[in-house]
Design an enzyme around this catalytic site. Structure first.
Site, PDB file in Angstrom:
ATOM      1  N   HIS A 144      34.521  23.835 -42.776  1.00  0.00           N
ATOM      2  CA  HIS A 144      34.640  24.996 -42.898  1.00  0.00           C
ATOM      3  C   HIS A 144      35.423  25.847 -41.799  1.00  0.00           C
ATOM      4  O   HIS A 144      36.004  26.943 -42.074  1.00  0.00           O
ATOM      5  CB  HIS A 144      33.364  25.775 -42.826  1.00  0.00           C
ATOM      6  CG  HIS A 144      32.557  25.514 -44.137  1.00  0.00           C
ATOM      7  ND1 HIS A 144      31.626  24.495 -44.400  1.00  0.00           N
ATOM      8  CD2 HIS A 144      32.509  26.015 -45.588  1.00  0.00           C
ATOM      9  CE1 HIS A 144      31.403  24.213 -45.829  1.00  0.00           C
ATOM     10  NE2 HIS A 144      31.998  25.576 -46.221  1.00  0.00           N
ATOM     11  N   CYS A 149      35.974  28.314 -57.345  1.00  0.00           N
ATOM     12  CA  CYS A 149      36.249  29.135 -56.084  1.00  0.00           C
ATOM     13  C   CYS A 149      36.499  27.805 -55.029  1.00  0.00           C
ATOM     14  O   CYS A 149      36.541  28.090 -53.736  1.00  0.00           O
ATOM     15  CB  CYS A 149      35.091  29.918 -55.753  1.00  0.00           C
ATOM     16  SG  CYS A 149      33.750  29.109 -55.592  1.00  0.00           S
ATOM     17  N   ASP A 201      32.427  21.212 -52.299  1.00  0.00           N
ATOM     18  CA  ASP A 201      31.467  20.356 -52.269  1.00  0.00           C
ATOM     19  C   ASP A 201      31.230  19.376 -53.578  1.00  0.00           C
ATOM     20  O   ASP A 201      30.630  18.309 -53.193  1.00  0.00           O
ATOM     21  CB  ASP A 201      30.231  20.975 -52.144  1.00  0.00           C
ATOM     22  CG  ASP A 201      29.891  21.555 -50.539  1.00  0.00           C
ATOM     23  OD1 ASP A 201      29.920  20.637 -49.803  1.00  0.00           O
ATOM     24  OD2 ASP A 201      29.884  22.678 -50.296  1.00  0.00           O
ATOM     25  N   GLU A 251      28.210  22.785 -57.518  1.00  0.00           N
ATOM     26  CA  GLU A 251      28.974  21.897 -56.587  1.00  0.00           C
ATOM     27  C   GLU A 251      28.229  20.649 -56.089  1.00  0.00           C
ATOM     28  O   GLU A 251      28.522  19.952 -55.177  1.00  0.00           O
ATOM     29  CB  GLU A 251      29.148  22.821 -55.313  1.00  0.00           C
ATOM     30  CG  GLU A 251      28.040  23.706 -54.817  1.00  0.00           C
ATOM     31  CD  GLU A 251      28.214  24.580 -53.668  1.00  0.00           C
ATOM     32  OE1 GLU A 251      29.288  24.577 -53.123  1.00  0.00           O
ATOM     33  OE2 GLU A 251      27.351  25.625 -53.341  1.00  0.00           O
TER      34      GLU A 251
HETATM   35  C1  PEP Z   1      32.888  24.834 -52.276  1.00  0.00           C
HETATM   36  O1  PEP Z   1      31.982  23.968 -52.047  1.00  0.00           O
HETATM   37  O2  PEP Z   1      33.804  24.535 -53.227  1.00  0.00           O
HETATM   38  C2  PEP Z   1      32.771  26.068 -51.995  1.00  0.00           C
HETATM   39  C3  PEP Z   1      33.466  27.250 -52.579  1.00  0.00           C
HETATM   40  O3  PEP Z   1      31.819  26.543 -51.203  1.00  0.00           O
HETATM   41  P1  PEP Z   1      32.060  25.901 -49.543  1.00  0.00           P
HETATM   42  O4  PEP Z   1      33.432  25.661 -49.423  1.00  0.00           O
HETATM   43  O5  PEP Z   1      31.826  27.320 -48.748  1.00  0.00           O
HETATM   44  O6  PEP Z   1      30.935  25.030 -49.180  1.00  0.00           O
HETATM   45 MG    MG Z   2      30.275  24.813 -51.249  1.00  0.00          MG
END
Ligand code: PEP
Ligand code: MG
Length: 753
Positions: free
Chosen positions: A362, A674, A627, A603
């Site tokens: 992240h 996303c 994820d 996810e």
């Molecule tokens: C994902 O897991 O693709 C997502 C958009 O959430 P994050 O990257 O914040 O875990």
């Molecule tokens: Mg995620």
């Protein structure tokens, strides 16, 4: 054997440099195998030759002198076939040209094993005996195990040697430290290390002038933590089982215990600062608990350490507040997290270097969103020696330069201006909507998590916020934010985009997103209390957030609420129940709130197979491919060692995403994507072929994805998708899409690997 093995590994690990580590290794292997000689040859990067690096039983003057070509002799053979070779008499073997190349004249029995790290041969470990005869199977098994264990240690020590030469000015001006691309771009600045006070063990000693003030600060910190613990215990009393509640009382009691207090005060009176004195007291008590026979009491050592960390937070608050960052700050640390990035004032942060982590951590995701170049996953980094040094971060190639030479800087400036020109051309081409040549519009939205990202997202034509990571605002703080504070924050986000949709994702902590004021010690945090599990476990925290979101939407009606990490239908049902409860409470309070559109993230693999049931319950689905890739392929998104197998273009991920889109469409529900796949032109192309209803990405990806959408018809995208799904491995899919994108003229900027 196991004990011997452990001892050798430990001894090698504690060596202060590569040469010492290798010397220990050959000496100990020779002893254990009762060999007459033992040596290590390492493969030199530049010459691709094996160099004799350490030996016991050979003429010491040969060390550093003997060089063998990659395919030369038995050493070359072991490296080539990457397996153990055990010979009764090396002298009669066609490749057994020991003397003088290896310096092993007069030896017969030969045992050689490759040193392999991440599939790469680093070198060869060899043992010889004068007498003829095979080494026995147990000895062979021992050396294979030892070599496998030590390869990583050697790899890291070799990398550290390279970096140390760089720091000592012994390497050429163009030398760099190689890592992994975290976020694109190049930055030059001054290195600042992560807050050294974050970890109790790394608190430095600091003599104090005003002992009384130090004592008072310590007592106040203890009182604050006691109060917090008491309040948490009471707040959670109804929801927690009695044993868990008792733990809060134990903590309060331990904190107030005479020995912890008295020992620390005594140390302060002896002249140390409160944090330094507290560090020593905690260390002493932890040692005492560790030595206890009773396993229950021994396990309390973690409680002592936890208490230590908790008291440190208020104690260091003042020091933190006065922390200064250099003007162009390159933030460097072992594991840079979101909290640390957000703590640096935005106008000062130029680059990020995190020894651990991968492109999907992240911290890297946030750096990309902020347009800050980042390099992650470096094998070795003598962090303590880096503070205040000039550095250049090349996020495009995953390189870090220390004191870069003027020639290196000039070359980079040239490349940066070329890249800027190309991006400007892309942007200019993309002034229009994201519409395919056959007239299909695909809304392109932006992923964000900070207020600072909103204005640029709007200015670059973001058609909404497809994912707002609310957890970022929860991280750079010392308590959970209050409802009013959250309300003001969400109101700003919603207002800045109204009437365009804004998808606020509910708190998604756990995994690598850690709240400093709510540490969760889990053996496997990615499979632990993450995302929706955490908020459902804490309705008191969840309800505050939901209420704040609904209030913020009053009169705007552009809020979409998104639940993360859904794996079961009851998680959606319960979350919807809490959302309705928050709505009713607010209506009863006379607030003009409306029910927002609600979505579930896909996810977790189980959610893929529940797509129909989930789609029936919500207004839309949003696929989080970051994820989903991690959990579907069982590859940690934060582990630099597995960046190759971590691949969102893996056929299994693509089949899963297509399945979700088809099932949701059957229920008449739209699906957005996303995860990072949506911001990758190759991924966007395939998602277009699947019929995704919206793509949400980092701002930096917007132009190239828009370009891609405007370049391919839906018919072409579908044909490419079918071709890709007929392939069985990710590499072939990458080749297929790289080819298609290059042919379309997007060139090297979008190569998928
Ligand atoms: C994902 O897991 O693709 C997502 C958009 O959430 P994050 O990257 O914040 O875990
Ligand atoms: Mg995620």
């Amino acid at each position: 054997m196991l004990i011997t093995l452990r001892r050798i590994v430990q001894e090698v690990q504690t060596a202060s440099n590569l040469d010492e580590a290798l010397a220990i290794m050959v000496r100990r292997v020779k002893e254990v195998l009762l060999a007459d000689a033992c040596a290590v040859y390492l493969l030199e990067e530049e010459s691709r030759q094996y160099v004799l690096m350490a030996a016991d039983g050979l003429n010491p003057s040969l060390i550093g002198q003997v060089r063998l070509d990659r395919s030369e002799g038995l050493v070359g053979w072991v490296g080539e076939c990457q397996e153990l070779i055990n010979l009764k008499n090396a002298a009669v073997h066609p490749r057994g040209r020991s003397p003088p190349e290896t310096g092993a004249a007069g030896y017969h029995a030969f045992l050689g094993v490759p040193l392999i790290d991440y599939r790469q041969t680093l070198g060869v470990l060899v043992a010889w005996r004068r007498a003829e005869g095979l080494f026995d199977p147990e000895e062979a098994a021992f050396i294979v195990t030892l070599a496998a264990r030590l390869a990583k240690v050697i790899h890291d020590a070799a990398a550290m040697k390279k970096v140390t030469r760089l720091l000592d000015g012994e390497a050429p001006g163009s030398a760099f430290i190689q890592g992994i691309q975290g976020a694109p771009g190049v930055a030059i600045g001054t290195i600042a290390l992560l807050d050294p006070l974050a970890d109790l063990a790394s608190i430095p000693d600091r003599p104090v002038r005003d002992g009384a003030a130090e004592e008072a600060a310590f007592k106040a910190a203890v009182a604050t933590v006691q109060e917090e613990l008491r309040a948490s215990g009471e707040r959670l009393a109804a929801d927690l089982p009695s044993e868990a509640r008792a733990l809060f009382d134990v903590y309060v009691m331990l904190l107030g215990s005479h020995s912890l207090m008295a020992d620390t005060l005594e140390r302060i009176r002896a002249g140390n600062s409160a944090p330094g004195a507290w560090r020593d007291t905690i260390a002493e008590h932890a040692r005492a608990f560790e030595r206890m026979e009773d396993p229950y009491l021994r396990a309390r050592v973690e409680d002592i350490r936890d208490i230590g960390r908790r008291v440190l937070i208020p104690l260091q608050a003042e020091v933190k507040a006065s922390r200064q960052y250099p003007e162009r700050c390159i933030l460097v640390g072992e594991a840079v997290g979101i909290t640390e990035i957000v703590a640096v004032p935005g106008d000062r942060l130029a680059g990020v270097v995190s020894q651990h982590g991968s492109a999907l951590s992240h911290a890297a995701v946030l750096a990309r969103a902020l347009g800050i170049p980042a390099v992650v996953g470096l094998a070795a980094l003598p962090i303590g020696r880096l503070a205040g040094r000039e550095a250049m971060v090349d996020g495009d190639q995953g390189r870090v330069y220390l004191h870069p030479s003027p020639a290196v800087v000039a070359a980079y400036q040239l490349r940066a201006s070329e890249t800027d020109a190309l991006s400007a051309r892309l942007e200019a081409l993309c002034a229009g909507p994201a519409e395919t040549p056959d007239g299909v519009r695909v809304p392109l939205q932006v992923n964000a998590g900070l207020i600072a990202e909103l204005a640029p997202a709007l200015a670059h034509g973001g058609e909404g916020i497809g994912l707002f990571r609310t957890e970022f605002a929860f991280m750079a703080r010392e308590t959970f934010p209050a409802e009013d504070e959250q309300y003001l924050f969400y109101r700003t986000v919603l207002e800045s985009f109204a009437p365009k949709p804004v998808t606020l994702r509910t708190l998604d902590v756990g995994g690598d997103k850690i709240l400093p004021y709510y540490p969760m010690e889990e053996d496997n945090p990615c499979l632990g209390c993450r995302g929706i599990r955490f908020t459902l476990d804490h309705p008191e925290i969840f309800l505050i957030q939901l209420r704040a979101m609904l209030r913020a939407d009053a009169g705007l009606h552009n809020l979409q609420v998104l639940f993360p990490m859904i794996g079961r239908v009851d998680e959606v049902d319960e979350s919807l129940g809490l959302l309705t409860r928050a709505y009713r409470e607010l209506v009863a309070e006379g607030q003009a709130v409306a029910k927002p559109r609600v979505g579930a993230m896909i996810e977790v693999p189980s959610a893929v197979y529940l797509a129909t049931a989930l789609a029936k319950r919500v207004d839309f689905l949003s696929v989080g491919t970051n994820d989903l890739t991690q959990y579907l392929l069982a590859v940690d998104r934060n582990n630099a060692a597995v960046t190759t197998p971590y691949d969102s273009l893996h056929p299994a991920v693509l089949h899963a995403v297509r399945h979700v889109i088809e099932e949701a469409h059957r229920q008449g529900k739209p699906v957005g994507v996303c995860g990072e796949l949506a911001g990758d032109p190759a991924g966007a192309l395939l998602l277009l072929g699947m019929g995704a209803d919206a793509l949400s990405m980092n701002l930096t990806s917007l132009a190239r994805v828009k370009w891609t959408i405007r370049r391919f018809t839906t018919h072409q995208a579908r044909a490419l998708l079918e071709e890709a799904l007929a392939l069985e491995d990710g590499f072939a899919i990458h080749r297929l899409l790289d080819g298609a994108l290059e042919e379309a003229g997007l060139g090297r900027l979008v190569l998928t690997r």
